[in-house]
Design an enzyme around this catalytic site. Sequence first.
Site, PDB file in Angstrom:
ATOM      1  N   SER A   9       0.930  -1.202  -0.015  1.00 36.93           N
ATOM      2  CA  SER A   9      -0.002   0.024   0.022  1.00 36.93           C
ATOM      3  C   SER A   9       0.869   1.388  -0.026  1.00 36.93           C
ATOM      4  O   SER A   9       1.508   1.598   0.829  1.00 36.93           O
ATOM      5  CB  SER A   9      -0.911  -0.079   1.282  1.00 36.93           C
ATOM      6  OG  SER A   9      -1.411   1.398   1.348  1.00 36.93           O
ATOM      7  N   HIS A  34      -1.216  -1.314  -4.336  1.00 33.73           N
ATOM      8  CA  HIS A  34      -2.486  -0.922  -3.616  1.00 33.73           C
ATOM      9  C   HIS A  34      -2.510   0.471  -3.388  1.00 33.73           C
ATOM     10  O   HIS A  34      -1.680   1.472  -2.777  1.00 33.73           O
ATOM     11  CB  HIS A  34      -2.588  -1.633  -2.511  1.00 33.73           C
ATOM     12  CG  HIS A  34      -3.735  -1.371  -1.722  1.00 33.73           C
ATOM     13  ND1 HIS A  34      -4.852  -2.369  -1.895  1.00 33.73           N
ATOM     14  CD2 HIS A  34      -4.019  -0.729  -0.542  1.00 33.73           C
ATOM     15  CE1 HIS A  34      -5.921  -1.972  -1.177  1.00 33.73           C
ATOM     16  NE2 HIS A  34      -5.601  -0.999  -0.140  1.00 33.73           N
ATOM     17  N   ASP A  36      -4.842   3.587  -1.761  1.00 32.58           N
ATOM     18  CA  ASP A  36      -5.929   3.995  -0.982  1.00 32.58           C
ATOM     19  C   ASP A  36      -6.373   5.243  -1.243  1.00 32.58           C
ATOM     20  O   ASP A  36      -5.788   6.366  -1.028  1.00 32.58           O
ATOM     21  CB  ASP A  36      -5.473   3.885   0.429  1.00 32.58           C
ATOM     22  CG  ASP A  36      -5.307   2.397   0.801  1.00 32.58           C
ATOM     23  OD1 ASP A  36      -6.273   1.519   0.776  1.00 32.58           O
ATOM     24  OD2 ASP A  36      -4.038   2.043   1.101  1.00 32.58           O
ATOM     25  N   HIS A  67      -8.448   0.980  -4.222  1.00 31.44           N
ATOM     26  CA  HIS A  67      -9.289   0.747  -3.100  1.00 31.44           C
ATOM     27  C   HIS A  67      -9.807   2.030  -2.716  1.00 31.44           C
ATOM     28  O   HIS A  67      -9.385   2.852  -2.069  1.00 31.44           O
ATOM     29  CB  HIS A  67      -8.357   0.171  -1.835  1.00 31.44           C
ATOM     30  CG  HIS A  67      -9.273   0.039  -0.560  1.00 31.44           C
ATOM     31  ND1 HIS A  67      -8.558  -0.152   0.592  1.00 31.44           N
ATOM     32  CD2 HIS A  67     -10.666   0.015  -0.254  1.00 31.44           C
ATOM     33  CE1 HIS A  67      -9.559  -0.513   1.498  1.00 31.44           C
ATOM     34  NE2 HIS A  67     -10.712  -0.382   1.263  1.00 31.44           N
ATOM     35  N   MET A  69     -12.316   4.038  -0.776  1.00 31.98           N
ATOM     36  CA  MET A  69     -13.008   4.555   0.540  1.00 31.98           C
ATOM     37  C   MET A  69     -13.792   5.754   0.617  1.00 31.98           C
ATOM     38  O   MET A  69     -13.234   6.916   1.290  1.00 31.98           O
ATOM     39  CB  MET A  69     -11.975   4.303   1.674  1.00 31.98           C
ATOM     40  CG  MET A  69     -11.453   3.329   2.093  1.00 31.98           C
ATOM     41  SD  MET A  69      -9.704   3.136   2.964  1.00 31.98           S
ATOM     42  CE  MET A  69      -8.723   3.219   1.616  1.00 31.98           C
ATOM     43  N   MET A 138     -11.577  -5.914   5.235  1.00 34.84           N
ATOM     44  CA  MET A 138     -10.721  -5.153   5.910  1.00 34.84           C
ATOM     45  C   MET A 138     -10.545  -5.614   7.389  1.00 34.84           C
ATOM     46  O   MET A 138     -11.223  -5.941   8.348  1.00 34.84           O
ATOM     47  CB  MET A 138     -11.608  -3.804   6.653  1.00 34.84           C
ATOM     48  CG  MET A 138     -11.540  -2.666   5.090  1.00 34.84           C
ATOM     49  SD  MET A 138      -9.949  -2.207   4.272  1.00 34.84           S
ATOM     50  CE  MET A 138      -9.078  -1.737   5.856  1.00 34.84           C
ATOM     51  N   GLY A 143      -8.910   3.975   7.117  1.00 37.39           N
ATOM     52  CA  GLY A 143      -8.663   5.252   7.060  1.00 37.39           C
ATOM     53  C   GLY A 143      -7.416   5.531   7.342  1.00 37.39           C
ATOM     54  O   GLY A 143      -6.873   6.759   7.181  1.00 37.39           O
ATOM     55  N   PHE A 144      -6.746   4.926   8.049  1.00 32.20           N
ATOM     56  CA  PHE A 144      -5.118   5.158   8.515  1.00 32.20           C
ATOM     57  C   PHE A 144      -4.404   3.667   8.116  1.00 32.20           C
ATOM     58  O   PHE A 144      -4.783   2.684   8.321  1.00 32.20           O
ATOM     59  CB  PHE A 144      -5.405   5.402   9.806  1.00 32.20           C
ATOM     60  CG  PHE A 144      -6.115   6.764  10.316  1.00 32.20           C
ATOM     61  CD1 PHE A 144      -5.510   8.000  10.077  1.00 32.20           C
ATOM     62  CD2 PHE A 144      -7.403   6.694  10.766  1.00 32.20           C
ATOM     63  CE1 PHE A 144      -6.412   8.927  10.231  1.00 32.20           C
ATOM     64  CE2 PHE A 144      -8.271   7.658  10.792  1.00 32.20           C
ATOM     65  CZ  PHE A 144      -7.806   8.895  10.570  1.00 32.20           C
ATOM     66  N   GLY A 145      -2.851   3.876   8.065  1.00 30.44           N
ATOM     67  CA  GLY A 145      -2.158   3.039   8.124  1.00 30.44           C
ATOM     68  C   GLY A 145      -1.581   2.550   9.294  1.00 30.44           C
ATOM     69  O   GLY A 145      -1.807   3.719  10.199  1.00 30.44           O
ATOM     70  N   GLY A 146      -1.022   1.638   9.770  1.00 28.88           N
ATOM     71  CA  GLY A 146      -0.168   1.491  10.868  1.00 28.88           C
ATOM     72  C   GLY A 146      -1.058   0.963  12.193  1.00 28.88           C
ATOM     73  O   GLY A 146      -0.523   1.146  13.286  1.00 28.88           O
ATOM     74  N   ASP A 176      -6.694  -6.360   4.251  1.00 30.45           N
ATOM     75  CA  ASP A 176      -5.949  -5.133   3.995  1.00 30.45           C
ATOM     76  C   ASP A 176      -6.290  -4.567   5.650  1.00 30.45           C
ATOM     77  O   ASP A 176      -7.122  -4.328   6.275  1.00 30.45           O
ATOM     78  CB  ASP A 176      -6.754  -4.439   3.416  1.00 30.45           C
ATOM     79  CG  ASP A 176      -6.059  -2.790   3.215  1.00 30.45           C
ATOM     80  OD1 ASP A 176      -5.326  -2.419   3.884  1.00 30.45           O
ATOM     81  OD2 ASP A 176      -6.807  -2.051   2.499  1.00 30.45           O
ATOM     82  N   GLY A 177      -4.697  -4.493   6.424  1.00 32.83           N
ATOM     83  CA  GLY A 177      -4.652  -3.555   7.445  1.00 32.83           C
ATOM     84  C   GLY A 177      -3.937  -4.707   8.635  1.00 32.83           C
ATOM     85  O   GLY A 177      -4.474  -5.628   8.902  1.00 32.83           O
ATOM     86  N   GLY A 178      -2.893  -3.963   9.022  1.00 36.11           N
ATOM     87  CA  GLY A 178      -2.124  -4.770  10.174  1.00 36.11           C
ATOM     88  C   GLY A 178      -1.392  -5.831   9.763  1.00 36.11           C
ATOM     89  O   GLY A 178      -0.947  -6.826  10.534  1.00 36.11           O
ATOM     90  N   GLY A 198       1.164  -2.035   4.166  1.00 38.24           N
ATOM     91  CA  GLY A 198       1.810  -0.464   4.015  1.00 38.24           C
ATOM     92  C   GLY A 198       2.950  -0.328   5.158  1.00 38.24           C
ATOM     93  O   GLY A 198       3.941  -0.501   4.507  1.00 38.24           O
TER      94      GLY A 198
END
Length: 216
Positions: A9, A34, A36, A67, A69, A138, A143-146, A176-178, A198
Amino acid sequence: MKNKLISPSLLSADFANLQKDIEMLNASQADYLHIDVMDGVFVPNISFGMPVIEAIARHSKKPLDVHLMIVEPERYVESFVQLGADILTIHAEATHHLHRAVQQIKNAGAKAGVSINPATPVSVLEDIIADVDLVLVMSVNPGFGGQAFIENTYKKLRQLHQMIQQSGSSAIVEVDGGVNDKNAKALFTAGADMLVAGNFVFKHADPKKAIELLKK
Ligand code: DX5
Ligand code: ZN
């Protein structure tokens, strides 16, 4: 598990030097790039829009995994496909007319993805699963990375796997995420075909190596 695809990402890339990061990805084992897109309405953050994606597309040798959002994504489907989206993913929660929007993406010439937020049950996909090319689960609130990975994702992956098998759908599953080197293997085993990462990739001392680690 059908594939072991990695889609880094760009949200965690260096925005002041995107070309450098894209060239790194071009030379890496990444399968997709990817992207966002956030509107500050569907999610509490704004990322980047069309001119930036146009510039990314000019440099990327990898197919674009876009992606969205954003609310009412049907307003922009054709624009994102023209910009070069190979996969265009919209959120089930962001449109009143998911079936129509999915057909619109396919008619525009891209692969159609549908994403669900952590609190949205897999069952909302029951009557659209046969029509989609990809489901994006998800594993953080978008909304946020990390952010930290939400463990309930594994249960959803198992349910989705069952739904896809029963329906005969050829949809692939993206998470997607973490995502990191600690959970990647378990996610592939639980039914993911493609992992987005990401922070794990771009904050790693050797991002290309990080992509390799996720694929292993
Ligand atoms: C979050 C985005 C993700 C994000 C993932 O809303 O959809 O693609 O970039 O970032 P990490 O891998 O850092 O959780
Ligand atoms: Zn994303």
